[in-house]
Motif scaffolding. Sequence first.
Motif, PDB file in Angstrom:
ATOM      1  N   GLU A  81      -3.045 -10.560  -1.446  1.00  0.00           N
ATOM      2  CA  GLU A  81      -4.206  -9.968  -0.762  1.00  0.00           C
ATOM      3  C   GLU A  81      -3.826  -8.651  -0.096  1.00  0.00           C
ATOM      4  O   GLU A  81      -4.576  -7.673  -0.127  1.00  0.00           O
ATOM      5  N   TRP A 141      -1.474  -6.622  -1.120  1.00  0.00           N
ATOM      6  CA  TRP A 141      -1.384  -5.636  -2.208  1.00  0.00           C
ATOM      7  C   TRP A 141      -2.783  -5.183  -2.631  1.00  0.00           C
ATOM      8  O   TRP A 141      -3.042  -3.995  -2.799  1.00  0.00           O
ATOM      9  N   ARG A 142      -3.674  -6.163  -2.808  1.00  0.00           N
ATOM     10  CA  ARG A 142      -5.023  -5.871  -3.305  1.00  0.00           C
ATOM     11  C   ARG A 142      -5.756  -4.904  -2.370  1.00  0.00           C
ATOM     12  O   ARG A 142      -6.369  -3.927  -2.820  1.00  0.00           O
ATOM     13  N   GLU A 143      -5.654  -5.163  -1.080  1.00  0.00           N
ATOM     14  CA  GLU A 143      -6.326  -4.289  -0.108  1.00  0.00           C
ATOM     15  C   GLU A 143      -5.631  -2.931  -0.026  1.00  0.00           C
ATOM     16  O   GLU A 143      -6.277  -1.890   0.038  1.00  0.00           O
ATOM     17  N   ALA A 165      -6.352  -0.763  -3.219  1.00  0.00           N
ATOM     18  CA  ALA A 165      -7.753  -0.530  -3.588  1.00  0.00           C
ATOM     19  C   ALA A 165      -8.037   0.969  -3.587  1.00  0.00           C
ATOM     20  O   ALA A 165      -7.766   1.667  -2.607  1.00  0.00           O
ATOM     21  N   TRP A 178      -4.714 -10.414  -9.905  1.00  0.00           N
ATOM     22  CA  TRP A 178      -5.721 -10.368  -8.837  1.00  0.00           C
ATOM     23  C   TRP A 178      -5.437  -9.202  -7.887  1.00  0.00           C
ATOM     24  O   TRP A 178      -6.348  -8.468  -7.490  1.00  0.00           O
ATOM     25  N   ALA A 179      -4.158  -9.013  -7.558  1.00  0.00           N
ATOM     26  CA  ALA A 179      -3.780  -7.914  -6.655  1.00  0.00           C
ATOM     27  C   ALA A 179      -4.078  -6.554  -7.271  1.00  0.00           C
ATOM     28  O   ALA A 179      -4.571  -5.644  -6.601  1.00  0.00           O
ATOM     29  N   SER A 222      -6.230  -5.814  -9.624  1.00  0.00           N
ATOM     30  CA  SER A 222      -7.605  -5.615 -10.113  1.00  0.00           C
ATOM     31  C   SER A 222      -8.442  -4.722  -9.211  1.00  0.00           C
ATOM     32  O   SER A 222      -9.522  -4.272  -9.616  1.00  0.00           O
ATOM     33  N   SER A 223      -7.985  -4.458  -7.996  1.00  0.00           N
ATOM     34  CA  SER A 223      -8.733  -3.558  -7.110  1.00  0.00           C
ATOM     35  C   SER A 223      -8.469  -2.097  -7.454  1.00  0.00           C
ATOM     36  O   SER A 223      -9.137  -1.204  -6.944  1.00  0.00           O
ATOM     37  N   SER A 225      -8.654 -15.905  -6.635  1.00  0.00           N
ATOM     38  CA  SER A 225      -9.956 -15.338  -6.324  1.00  0.00           C
ATOM     39  C   SER A 225     -10.877 -16.335  -5.629  1.00  0.00           C
ATOM     40  O   SER A 225     -11.522 -16.008  -4.630  1.00  0.00           O
TER      41      SER A 225
END
Length: 412
Positions: free
Chosen positions: A153, A155-157, A160, A177-178, A180-181, A203
């Motif tokens: 999360e 990484w994802r944020e 982005a 998932w990370a 995909s942003s 997710s």
Amino acid sequence: MAGNSDPLTPRAKLAVTAGKAVAAASRAAGRGSGSVIGGRVALKLDPDLLARLAQSLDVVLVSATNGKTTTTRLIAEALRAAGPVVSNALGANMPAGITSALAGGSDAKFGVIEVDEKYLAGVARDTAPKCIALLNLSRDQLDRAAETRMLAENWREGLAGSKAVVVANADDPLVVWAASSSPNVIWVAAGQMWKDDAWSCPSCGGVMQRPGDDWFCGECGFRRPTPSWALSGDHVLDPHGSAWPIHLQLPGRANKANAASSAAVAAVFGVPPQVALERMYQVQAVAGRYDVVQFQGRDLRLLLAKNPAGWLETFSLIDPPPTPVILSVNARSADGTDTSWLWDVDYTRLTGHPICVIGDRKLDLAVRLEVADQQFQVCEDIDQAVQLCPPGRIEVIANYTAFQDLRRRVGN
């Protein structure tokens, strides 16, 4: 660091000079490379120094739980085909160590930087990378790292909207998932032996379905993306469907996967797969890992394994029984002080190997091996363990600080 068009400020130059002086003093005092303390001093004097040093570089960041030091080295070798490279080759992968490394590369075109998973978002903010390689995420250092989904999360944020090209492992659901942003992702089918951290959907929390090499969430539809690069046996398949042979001196499937991701990164900078993969052959060992050393008249191969996923990959490298194996585990702050991860490793894979156990936490490991029904001997140190091993090359597997202890003792 920067070219004439964008010189470092006087403050930045002072910070670089002071950092180098402190690092040299630390080396002279026998306290290691000095890169971390030097970087800390430099950042105290100029908190924006990392960003300033990165301005004139095409930066690649490499992050993962396993394989980042080796992959960083492979990418650095590949990119040298296109220009000078500066890299934190010794694995000092937090902001201070990264700052130190970049301060030493005044003529470099590329900065190839290994980054600790927990610092990736911040370092990406400071260095404006052209490319970020994300290899895997699994449980590691349970006492100080949040659970893997929280790291994903983060990484994802943090990534982005990043302008970087993200080269990501399509076979690891947490990495997918990370990544995909990010608006620009190149997916690599690099494989994933260790699956125990990705049974639930990152997710929605649903149960992941894993038919063959594919994966998807039966509840929300989150699924494996279609890769444009792939590891296929001893070859890398590029986006055009061409197969390029991998010739490495480093052993094992995991390093072929690292080479596949590295070839995809090199292509982002215009280095063709054939050139990139040929250059990777130069890498014989990485910070002592995979080295074969002579000690007490015996050949010892030194293998690093820091967490369950790493131990699983390492077991697949070792020579078949009855090759003797020495295992060494510490639990100092750099390793993580919680050794409960030992229970996640399948030590039945060592059946048939004579085993000797050393390290600060040899008794924790002995209990685990006892439960796994393995034959082993607990030894005081590497000297005694080598004397007790039957003939033949010895495989030595150690976690992080145990590995450093071994290298000091066997003169590597």
